[in-house]
Design an enzyme around this catalytic site. Structure first.
Site, PDB file in Angstrom:
ATOM      1  N   LYS A  10       0.834  -1.204   0.000  1.00 34.53           N
ATOM      2  CA  LYS A  10       0.000   0.000   0.000  1.00 34.53           C
ATOM      3  C   LYS A  10       0.874   1.261   0.000  1.00 34.53           C
ATOM      4  CE  LYS A  10      -3.915  -2.200   2.446  1.00 34.53           C
ATOM      5  NZ  LYS A  10      -4.768  -2.119   3.670  1.00 34.53           N
ATOM      6  N   PHE A  58     -15.326   4.532   7.909  1.00 33.19           N
ATOM      7  CA  PHE A  58     -13.966   4.875   7.475  1.00 33.19           C
ATOM      8  C   PHE A  58     -13.765   4.702   5.975  1.00 33.19           C
ATOM      9  CE2 PHE A  58     -14.018   0.451   8.990  1.00 33.19           C
ATOM     10  CZ  PHE A  58     -13.561  -0.225   7.868  1.00 33.19           C
ATOM     11  N   ARG A  90      -1.227 -14.451   4.404  1.00 30.62           N
ATOM     12  CA  ARG A  90      -1.969 -13.782   5.497  1.00 30.62           C
ATOM     13  C   ARG A  90      -1.213 -13.906   6.819  1.00 30.62           C
ATOM     14  NH1 ARG A  90      -6.640 -10.325   4.715  1.00 30.62           N
ATOM     15  NH2 ARG A  90      -7.481 -10.988   6.709  1.00 30.62           N
ATOM     16  N   THR A  96      -5.485  -7.429  10.720  1.00 35.60           N
ATOM     17  CA  THR A  96      -5.879  -6.155  10.100  1.00 35.60           C
ATOM     18  C   THR A  96      -5.456  -4.952  10.948  1.00 35.60           C
ATOM     19  OG1 THR A  96      -7.790  -7.320   9.216  1.00 35.60           O
ATOM     20  CG2 THR A  96      -7.851  -4.918   9.123  1.00 35.60           C
ATOM     21  N   ARG A 107       2.416  -6.247   9.317  1.00 36.54           N
ATOM     22  CA  ARG A 107       1.553  -5.184   9.860  1.00 36.54           C
ATOM     23  C   ARG A 107       1.922  -4.841  11.298  1.00 36.54           C
ATOM     24  NH1 ARG A 107      -4.287  -7.221   7.433  1.00 36.54           N
ATOM     25  NH2 ARG A 107      -4.220  -6.034   5.484  1.00 36.54           N
ATOM     26  N   ASN A 121      -1.824  -0.199   7.260  1.00 34.88           N
ATOM     27  CA  ASN A 121      -1.212  -1.485   7.620  1.00 34.88           C
ATOM     28  C   ASN A 121      -0.330  -2.070   6.514  1.00 34.88           C
ATOM     29  OD1 ASN A 121      -3.329  -2.129   5.971  1.00 34.88           O
ATOM     30  ND2 ASN A 121      -4.531  -3.161   7.545  1.00 34.88           N
ATOM     31  N   HIS A 124      -1.884  -5.371   1.613  1.00 34.73           N
ATOM     32  CA  HIS A 124      -3.138  -6.098   1.478  1.00 34.73           C
ATOM     33  C   HIS A 124      -2.796  -7.528   1.102  1.00 34.73           C
ATOM     34  CE1 HIS A 124      -7.167  -7.230   0.119  1.00 34.73           C
ATOM     35  NE2 HIS A 124      -6.556  -7.804  -0.900  1.00 34.73           N
TER      36      HIS A 124
HETATM   37  N1  UDP Z   1      -9.707  -0.888   7.844  1.00 37.30           N
HETATM   38  C1  UDP Z   1      -9.701   0.183   8.731  1.00 37.30           C
HETATM   39  N2  UDP Z   1     -10.434   0.092   9.874  1.00 37.30           N
HETATM   40  C2  UDP Z   1     -11.152  -1.014  10.204  1.00 37.30           C
HETATM   41  C3  UDP Z   1     -11.168  -2.089   9.300  1.00 37.30           C
HETATM   42  C4  UDP Z   1     -10.441  -2.003   8.131  1.00 37.30           C
HETATM   43  O1  UDP Z   1      -9.026   1.184   8.472  1.00 37.30           O
HETATM   44  O2  UDP Z   1     -11.792  -1.039  11.263  1.00 37.30           O
HETATM   45  C5  UDP Z   1      -8.931  -0.789   6.592  1.00 37.30           C
HETATM   46  C6  UDP Z   1      -7.552  -1.462   6.709  1.00 37.30           C
HETATM   47  O3  UDP Z   1      -6.612  -0.713   5.924  1.00 37.30           O
HETATM   48  C7  UDP Z   1      -7.809  -2.825   6.108  1.00 37.30           C
HETATM   49  C8  UDP Z   1      -8.812  -2.495   4.995  1.00 37.30           C
HETATM   50  O4  UDP Z   1      -9.638  -1.464   5.553  1.00 37.30           O
HETATM   51  O5  UDP Z   1      -6.632  -3.445   5.636  1.00 37.30           O
HETATM   52  C9  UDP Z   1      -9.680  -3.672   4.560  1.00 37.30           C
HETATM   53  O6  UDP Z   1     -10.351  -4.194   5.672  1.00 37.30           O
HETATM   54  P1  UDP Z   1     -10.542  -5.763   5.879  1.00 37.30           P
HETATM   55  O7  UDP Z   1     -11.482  -5.941   7.020  1.00 37.30           O
HETATM   56  O8  UDP Z   1     -10.868  -6.415   4.572  1.00 37.30           O
HETATM   57  O9  UDP Z   1      -9.088  -6.236   6.403  1.00 37.30           O
HETATM   58  P2  UDP Z   1      -7.904  -6.993   5.661  1.00 37.30           P
HETATM   59  O10 UDP Z   1      -8.519  -8.062   4.783  1.00 37.30           O
HETATM   60  O11 UDP Z   1      -7.115  -5.964   4.889  1.00 37.30           O
HETATM   61  O12 UDP Z   1      -7.081  -7.578   6.790  1.00 37.30           O
HETATM   62 MG    MG Z   2     -10.131  -8.034   3.403  1.00 37.75          MG
END
Ligand code: UDP
Ligand code: MG
Length: 167
Positions: A10, A58, A90, A96, A107, A121, A124
């Site tokens: 990112k 957000f 992952r 996350t 992360r 973070n 992705h």
């Molecule tokens: N995100 C955030 N706040 C939250 C949840 C998600 O800022 O409470 C952002 C974060 O950058 C995250 C992205 O949204 O990586 C996508 O969220 P997801 O729940 O899909 O998490 P990921 O699959 O990236 O772990």
């Molecule tokens: Mg996701």
């Protein structure tokens, strides 16, 4: 199971010069990189990638973040393939929320939460095979991936293509 997964480094990761660190950590998986490119993320691409989150408070900040409005306007997109690619990536990626992520995950080591509440973070990683297929097809054209991972069709098209010019 043979799988593919989409990885994005990112804009915060690029701004912090973490590309090398992320790729080195991911090489621990022994997975194959089957596609890679630098992308300037448009709003439609950002909104489609995160469409499942479009009701979240957000969301707008997340779209601006992935478009690079807070860092650099670029993302590095990669497709990794191999045995259990999704869970292997992952795991190294971490949770996350960077504060909850294992300290030695990417992360956990490099992420932060902004004062606006967005998780910056660093990377992705696709969460499951359905997301991986949708995301890979969104970010990559079949010809940009060196393996036939999903069925393709041949289409004849007349397109204007940029070529290198004289001088
Ligand atoms: N995100 C955030 N706040 C939250 C949840 C998600 O800022 O409470 C952002 C974060 O950058 C995250 C992205 O949204 O990586 C996508 O969220 P997801 O729940 O899909 O998490 P990921 O699959 O990236 O772990
Ligand atoms: Mg996701």
């Amino acid at each position: 199971m043979e799988e593919q997964t989409l990885v994005l480094i990112k804009p915060d990761g690029l701004k912090k010069s973490l590309t090398g660190n992320v790729l080195t950590r991911l090489s621990e998986t022994k997975l194959d990189i089957v596609g890679a490119k630098i992308v300037k993320v448009s709003r439609p691409l950002a909104e489609e990638h995160y469409e499942a989150l479009n009701k979240e408070p957000f969301f707008e900040d997340l779209i601006r973040y992935i478009m690079g409005e807070y860092h650099k306007k670029k993302v590095m997109a990669l497709v990794y393939g191999g045995e259990n690619a999704i869970s292997k990536v992952r795991e190294i990626c971490g949770k996350t929320n960077p504060e909850e992520a294992d300290a030695v995950s990417i992360r956990g080591a490099y992420g932060r939460i902004t004062t606006a509440g967005v998780y910056e973070n660093v990377m992705h990683a696709s969460a499951n095979p359905e997301d991986a297929e949708r995301e890979i097809k969104l970010w990559f054209a079949p010809g940009e991936i060196i393996r036939d991972i999903y069925p393709t069709i041949d289409v004849e098209e007349t397109v204007i293509t940029k070529k290198w010019g004289e001088g």
